[in-house]
Design an enzyme around this catalytic site. Structure first.
Site, PDB file in Angstrom:
ATOM      1  N   LYS A  47       3.932  -8.750   9.151  1.00  0.00           N
ATOM      2  CA  LYS A  47       4.655  -8.320   7.944  1.00  0.00           C
ATOM      3  C   LYS A  47       6.036  -8.964   7.899  1.00  0.00           C
ATOM      4  O   LYS A  47       6.514  -9.365   6.838  1.00  0.00           O
ATOM      5  CB  LYS A  47       4.749  -6.788   7.899  1.00  0.00           C
ATOM      6  CG  LYS A  47       3.407  -6.144   7.550  1.00  0.00           C
ATOM      7  CD  LYS A  47       3.347  -4.650   7.833  1.00  0.00           C
ATOM      8  CE  LYS A  47       1.894  -4.154   7.726  1.00  0.00           C
ATOM      9  NZ  LYS A  47       1.715  -2.770   8.147  1.00  0.00           N
ATOM     10  N   GLN A  91       4.948   2.040  10.651  1.00  0.00           N
ATOM     11  CA  GLN A  91       3.621   1.587  11.071  1.00  0.00           C
ATOM     12  C   GLN A  91       2.824   2.744  11.680  1.00  0.00           C
ATOM     13  O   GLN A  91       3.301   3.433  12.577  1.00  0.00           O
ATOM     14  CB  GLN A  91       3.778   0.438  12.089  1.00  0.00           C
ATOM     15  CG  GLN A  91       2.474  -0.197  12.501  1.00  0.00           C
ATOM     16  CD  GLN A  91       1.755  -0.893  11.339  1.00  0.00           C
ATOM     17  OE1 GLN A  91       2.356  -1.636  10.567  1.00  0.00           O
ATOM     18  NE2 GLN A  91       0.463  -0.629  11.199  1.00  0.00           N
ATOM     19  N   ASP A 114       4.146   1.456   1.124  1.00  0.00           N
ATOM     20  CA  ASP A 114       2.730   1.632   1.459  1.00  0.00           C
ATOM     21  C   ASP A 114       2.034   2.491   0.401  1.00  0.00           C
ATOM     22  O   ASP A 114       0.809   2.572   0.370  1.00  0.00           O
ATOM     23  CB  ASP A 114       2.590   2.344   2.824  1.00  0.00           C
ATOM     24  CG  ASP A 114       2.479   1.350   3.981  1.00  0.00           C
ATOM     25  OD1 ASP A 114       1.961   0.248   3.755  1.00  0.00           O
ATOM     26  OD2 ASP A 114       2.901   1.705   5.098  1.00  0.00           O
TER      27      ASP A 114
END
Ligand code: NAD
Length: 281
Positions: A47, A91, A114
């Site tokens: 990322k 994460q 997200d």
């Protein structure tokens, strides 16, 4: 026809970069990694690389897996209030002593790139979302690019997780498809998958979908990323060799959904940055 997710993701990244460069301030992602899970470390590193490629700044917060939940929540709060940060990504998975739900809910919805926060999930359901869950939104972009319209099609989804299957079905419903969800409790999976005009498989169960389980002309999207412990190679849930012969379109693993998920995250960071820039003048 094999759907080339990698090529399309590169096109999207170039578009994101062009728009990011026009902004007064470069968009910025804050990525939080708890513990030393090797897969999570790779995901976060990828990322960071994607951000660099797309003209997006990134900051990384590495925390030990013993970090108290309250300390993680305090960091999120700080990032929520940091004007230089447009997107926050924690994460997953998190260590057992930390509640994932609490952490997801603590991220400000406007920085929730997200799109896991209940407010963004709700907006996606009603079709008014800006930040969209990355994997299903990446798949929708792939279908659009290849001229595959879900309108009136029977879309069968295998898997109902909060990050893939469930939002996928809702997005397809919003695009006027007829949607069937299958999961571990589904009685006769093959009877369902054989009806699919568009089959989306996100079970994480290797070789689950064989050639006899699909009809001719089906569009097959294989989301899974199963890792062969011996070779380290990734493969999907679909028996590619068998299903490819019947499918009109099919995604490979790797090189299909994976790169599209990453590209959609970059789109979300840009969208969050643009929205905040508009709001803050
Ligand atoms: P999950 O384990 O949370 O959910 C799996 C779902 O599949 C569940 O709803 C379960 O009921 C269903 N399922 C499992 N085995 C089944 C079976 N035999 N028959 C019918 N249904 C079955 O998984 P997830 O997080 O949704 O991920 C699914 C897969 O997609 C994994 O392989 C994961 O690595 C992959 N994934 C890929 C990307 C990407 O970008 N390519 C992103 C997220 C997840």
């Amino acid at each position: 026809m094999i759907i080339d997710g990698k090529k399309l993701s590169e096109k999207i990244c170039a578009q994101v970069r062009a728009e990011a460069e026009m902004m007064r301030r470069r968009p910025c992602l804050a990525a939080v990694l708890v513990g030393e899970d090797p897969a999570s470390q790779i995901y976060v590193r990828n990322k960071e690389r994607d951000c660099a490629k797309c003209g997006i700044d990134s900051r990384r917060y590495d925390l030990p897996d013993t970090v108290p939940e309250a300390e993680l929540l305090a960091i999120i709060d700080e990032l929520n209030n940091d004007d230089a940060v447009d997107g926050i990504l924690v994460q997953l998975p998190l260590p057992e002593h930390i509640s994932e739900r609490k952490v997801i809910n603590a991220v400000s919805p406007e920085k929730d790139v997200d799109a896991f926060h209940p407010i963004n999930v709700g907006r996606m359901v009603t079709g008014e979302g800006t930040l969209m869950p990355c994997t299903p939104a990446g798949i929708m972009a792939m279908l659009r690019e290849y001229g595959i319209s879900p309108d009136g099609k029977h879309c069968v989804i295998v898997g109902r997780s909060n990050i893939v299957g469930r939002p996928m079905g809702l997005m397809l419903l919003n695009a006027d498809a007829t949607v069937t969800y299958c999961h571990r409790h589904t009685k006769d999976l093959a009877a369902m998958t054989r009806q699919a005009d568009i089959l989306i498989v996100a079970a994480g169960s290797p070789r689950l979908i064989t050639g006899d389980m699909v009809k001719d002309g089906v569009v097959v999207i294989d989301v899974a990323m199963n890792r062969d412990p011996e070779t380290g190679k990734f493969f999907g849930d679909v028996c590619f060799d068998e299903v490819e012969k019947k499918a009109s379109f099919i995604t490979p693993v790797p090189g299909g959904v994976g790169p599209m998920t990453r590209a959609q995250l970059m789109k979300n960071i840009l969208a969050a940055a643009k929205e905040r820039a508009l709001k803050n003048g």
